[in-house]
Design a protein around this motif. Sequence first.
Motif, short mmCIF file in Angstrom:
data_model
loop_
_atom_site.label_atom_id
_atom_site.label_comp_id
_atom_site.label_asym_id
_atom_site.label_seq_id
_atom_site.Cartn_x
_atom_site.Cartn_y
_atom_site.Cartn_z
N LEU A 78 15.05 57.09 30.04
CA LEU A 78 14.29 55.97 30.58
C LEU A 78 13.81 56.39 31.97
CD1 LEU A 78 13.44 52.97 30.31
CD2 LEU A 78 15.68 52.35 31.22
N HIS A 79 12.53 56.29 32.22
CA HIS A 79 11.95 56.74 33.49
C HIS A 79 11.18 55.63 34.19
CE1 HIS A 79 11.80 61.36 32.54
NE2 HIS A 79 13.02 60.90 32.67
N GLN A 80 11.03 55.84 35.50
CA GLN A 80 10.23 54.95 36.32
C GLN A 80 9.31 55.79 37.18
OE1 GLN A 80 12.51 52.99 39.37
NE2 GLN A 80 10.99 51.38 39.62
N LYS A 89 5.78 60.15 41.40
CA LYS A 89 6.81 60.95 40.74
C LYS A 89 7.57 60.06 39.79
CE LYS A 89 7.66 64.37 44.34
NZ LYS A 89 8.60 64.83 45.38
N MET A 90 8.24 60.69 38.83
CA MET A 90 9.06 59.85 37.97
C MET A 90 10.52 60.19 38.17
SD MET A 90 8.19 61.24 34.24
CE MET A 90 8.22 62.95 33.82
N ARG A 91 11.33 59.18 38.00
CA ARG A 91 12.76 59.40 38.13
C ARG A 91 13.49 58.64 37.04
NH1 ARG A 91 13.64 55.57 43.40
NH2 ARG A 91 13.90 53.63 42.27
N TYR A 111 7.14 52.04 34.01
CA TYR A 111 8.32 52.37 33.21
C TYR A 111 7.90 53.01 31.89
CZ TYR A 111 10.37 48.89 36.35
OH TYR A 111 10.76 48.19 37.45
N HIS A 112 8.72 53.92 31.40
CA HIS A 112 8.45 54.53 30.10
C HIS A 112 9.70 55.24 29.61
CE1 HIS A 112 7.60 57.57 33.17
NE2 HIS A 112 8.06 58.45 32.30
N PHE A 113 9.71 55.53 28.33
CA PHE A 113 10.73 56.42 27.80
C PHE A 113 10.11 57.80 27.71
CE2 PHE A 113 12.85 52.65 25.86
CZ PHE A 113 14.10 52.88 26.41
N MET A 114 10.88 58.82 28.05
CA MET A 114 10.41 60.18 27.89
C MET A 114 11.18 60.81 26.74
SD MET A 114 8.22 62.24 29.14
CE MET A 114 7.86 61.36 30.65
N LEU A 115 10.45 61.17 25.71
CA LEU A 115 11.07 61.86 24.58
C LEU A 115 11.07 63.35 24.91
CD1 LEU A 115 9.28 60.05 21.59
CD2 LEU A 115 11.10 59.23 23.09
N ALA A 169 4.24 69.84 30.85
CA ALA A 169 3.74 68.75 30.02
C ALA A 169 4.41 67.45 30.40
CB ALA A 169 3.98 69.07 28.55
N HIS A 170 5.70 67.53 30.69
CA HIS A 170 6.48 66.38 31.09
C HIS A 170 5.77 65.64 32.23
CE1 HIS A 170 10.73 64.78 31.21
NE2 HIS A 170 10.14 64.14 32.16
N HIS A 171 5.29 66.40 33.20
CA HIS A 171 4.66 65.77 34.35
C HIS A 171 3.21 65.43 34.10
CE1 HIS A 171 8.10 66.25 36.93
NE2 HIS A 171 8.27 67.45 36.41
N HIS A 173 2.03 63.97 31.77
CA HIS A 173 1.87 62.71 31.06
C HIS A 173 1.61 61.53 31.95
CE1 HIS A 173 2.38 63.53 26.90
NE2 HIS A 173 3.17 64.50 27.26
N HIS A 174 1.77 61.72 33.24
CA HIS A 174 1.72 60.53 34.09
C HIS A 174 0.57 60.59 35.08
CE1 HIS A 174 5.46 59.59 32.31
NE2 HIS A 174 5.78 60.84 32.46
CU LIG Z 1 8.83 60.42 32.51
#
Ligand SMILES: [Cu+2]
Length: 174
Positions: A78-80, A89-91, A111-115, A169-171, A173-174
């Motif tokens: 779970l990210h914010q 940034k996400m944490r 907010y989002h879930f990161m798979l 890719a993780h980053h 996405h936002h």
């Molecule tokens: Cu994330």
Amino acid sequence: MAVKKLLRSLCHAAACVVLAALVVAPTLALAQQVAVSAAWVRSTVAGQGAAAAYLELTAREPARLVGASTPLAGATELHQMVMDGGVMKMRPLPFLELPAGKTVVLRPGSYHFMLLELKQVLRAGEQVPLSLRIEGHDKQRFTLDVRAEVRGVAAASSPASGKAATDHAHHMHH
Ligand SMILES: [Cu+2]
């Protein structure tokens, strides 16, 4: 031997019945206390290790979203998104409060879930099974199973491969 074996299986059966009464019945009732809608996951390309998932939740009683899982990913966080020195940034978040009667939206830029550790490419139109873990106001936890539709969105088009690219890719996405 036979008696011992029979006793053991009876014990197990009894334990199962007790567990079912304690866990399953309240879970069914609790699951109806949170409505989930508009669940979707961003599509991925070959070699991409992460994808963001979004959805909307409305709890009847105060509750907390404490996690999720899917068989298609090795881990789900779970990210914010937060502003940090002018940079988004996400944490990771340990949980997300679900106030009674208020719709909480997980969406891009928030907010989002990161798979993570995706086991396959997620193509637009496919369905991703998501098991949401929710904690009721009485601290009792239960699972809500939903299906999220994979959607192709322009931001998900960066080609990526390997471990470094997964983080990239993780980053992206936002
Ligand atoms: Cu994330």
